[in-house]
Design an enzyme around this catalytic site. Structure first.
Site, short mmCIF file in Angstrom:
data_model
loop_
_atom_site.label_atom_id
_atom_site.label_comp_id
_atom_site.label_asym_id
_atom_site.label_seq_id
_atom_site.Cartn_x
_atom_site.Cartn_y
_atom_site.Cartn_z
N SER A 162 20.89 65.24 23.10
CA SER A 162 20.88 63.88 23.20
C SER A 162 19.79 63.11 22.58
O SER A 162 19.24 63.09 21.46
CB SER A 162 21.60 63.48 24.46
N ASP A 394 32.12 66.42 20.25
CA ASP A 394 31.43 65.40 20.74
C ASP A 394 31.33 64.10 19.88
O ASP A 394 31.15 64.22 18.61
CB ASP A 394 29.65 65.63 20.73
N HIS A 446 29.60 67.55 23.73
CA HIS A 446 28.11 67.01 24.07
C HIS A 446 27.09 67.97 24.84
O HIS A 446 25.73 68.41 24.25
CB HIS A 446 27.93 65.59 24.62
#
Length: 469
Positions: A162, A394, A446
């Protein structure tokens, strides 16, 4: 101030203590693990949790892991994704993770920056930015090798996910620059669904949504005809204004507030309305900072581009409200705040409660970089291998961003997009360049190591060993 100085002294004493008895474990660990603190500046102290390899800790590679946010704890990686123990729903016990990465490497989880998790500032000032964070993370890495000198010459890898897409390249580049003064056996860096380019993430999010059947055909045609001169593939959606900006805003509002899970399109949101995941707030603030301000943008749509509005709002101090409770982190919160757990991992009694993400860090964090291209180029040029892996469901940091980012680096392509397999099934796709591998993880969101654990274990194992996928 006296209390703060005493606290800093106490933390310094506890640096590097072995965890002797971790509450709630349902198995007997066959590895050593440690929890402690690094004083990385005059006022910032970072907490870390270190798990030695279950295989050959004296020879196996060493991984430094960073979760993103900015403002979220790397212990999410430890207790939810690839650590040796995973938090159970009761919030009191831990179960063994069959696909723990410490079966092939020793892993250091660093809670960064100060203010995240059990990391703190002695003077209460947790204001930071991308450069300061990378500098303090570098200091933590150096202090780790001082505290554990037996690992100094191990093959070392910097990894994260991320907003770790900023933490990891900036730290890795700093290690490269510091090799003469502090040599590290740096072999590679890896990013999971990394936030590597702000504009690409905005553009590709819209295309991702259309490709997954989330945008009405009439709206798409209008966007292509009126806003992109008939060529939406090369259209810079971050610069649209007027009714075109409104169309893009509507799409983003649906992606984030329409009842879908932004972390994984095909994974249900948590049905408990009382669960309001802080990670959603921090994703909104970090990688989609304007999603909670559409009304204001509508009023100013003729005065500014979408990108400029996003940039302005990312610097706003206004509190965010997240209405999509997709991720339930209550088990981690309960476990990490258990007094017996705090004692076992050497947390000073006068440190506050642990939280998965820090509102204060996120709202004060100053983002400096919107494109990781120069950092990745420097890293590859210095013969440090790079792996970019993306779960392909994601929506927060979608695979199309990573794919286009990789292709635009200007590296020589050595293998066109090709399936890679795990257990005789297609696990994703790989595209190889000189010094860099881009891969997708089929059906993962994710947090790919959590949701496609066997496939990710295999992919990381191959990367560590420098073997083809």
């Amino acid at each position: 101030m006296k209390t703060l100085l005493l606290l800093a002294f106490f933390v310094g004493v506890t640096c590097g203590e072995e965890i002797k008895d971790l509450p709630g474990l349902d198995f007997e660990p066959n590895f050593k693990h440690y929890s402690g603190f690094f004083q990385v500046s005059d006022n910032h102290v970072l907490h870390y949790w270190f798990v030695e390899s279950q295989n050959e800790p004296s020879n196996d590679p060493l991984i430094f892991w960073f979760n993103g946010g900015p403002g979220c704890s790397s212990l999410d990686g430890l207790l939810n994704e690839m650590g040796p123990y995973v938090a159970n729903e009761d919030g009191k016990t831990l179960r063994e993770n069959e696909y723990s990465w410490n079966k092939m490497a020793s892993v250091v989880y660093i809670e960064s920056p100060a203010g995240v998790g059990y990391s703190y500032a002695t003077d209460g000032n947790i204001t930071t930015n991308d450069d300061l964070t990378s500098l303090e993370n570098y200091e933590a890495v150096k202090q780790f090798f001082t505290e554990f000198p037996q690992f100094r010459h191990h093959q070392t890898f910097i990894m994260g996910e991320s907003y770790g897409g900023v933490y990891v390249p900036t730290l890795t580049a700093r290690i490269v620059d510091g090799q003469k003064d502090f040599p590290i056996n740096l072999k590679g860096m890896a990013l999971g669904n990394g936030y590597v380019n702000e504009k690409l993430n905005i553009d590709t999010s819209v295309r991702f949504a259309y490709g997954h059947g989330l945008i009405d055909e009439k709206i798409w045609n209008t966007l292509e005809r009126d806003c992109c001169r008939g060529c939406i593939d090369s259209c810079d959606l971050t610069q649209v204004t007027g009714h075109c900006a409104t169309l893009v805003e509507d799409i983003f509002q649906f992606l984030w507030f329409g009842g879908l899970n932004p972390y994984d399109l095909y994974r249900d949101c948590d049905p408990n309305p009382s669960v309001n995941s802080k990670r959603m707030k921090h994703m909104l603030r970090g990688v989609a900072p304007a999603m909670a301000h559409f009304d204001e943008l509508l009023k100013n749509q003729t005065k500014t581009s979408l990108y400029q509005f996003l940039k302005n709002k990312s610097q706003s101090q206004k509190p965010l409200k997240a209405d999509v409770p997709c991720l339930n982190d209550t088990e981690m919160l309960s476990y990490m705040n258990n007094p017996k757990v705090r004692k076992a991992i050497h947390i000073p009694f006068n440190l506050g409660k642990w939280d998965i993400c820090s509102d204060k860090v996120t709202t004060t964090y100053q983002k400096q970089y919107t494109d990781m291209t120069p950092f990745i180029k420097k890293i590859v040029k210095n013969h440090v291998r790079v792996l970019l892996y993306y779960g392909d469901t994601d929506m927060a940091c979608n695979f199309m961003m990573g794919q286009q980012f990789s292709d635009q680096l200007g590296l020589r392509r050595t293998l066109k997009k090709t399936p890679w397999k795990y257990d005789r099934q297609i696990a994703g796709f790989k595209t190889l360049f000189d010094g860099l591998s881009f891969i997708t993880i089929r059906g993962a969101g994710h947090m790919a190591p959590q949701w496609r654990a066997p496939q990710m274990y295999y992919a990381v194992q191959q990367f560590l060993n420098n073997h083809p996928l």
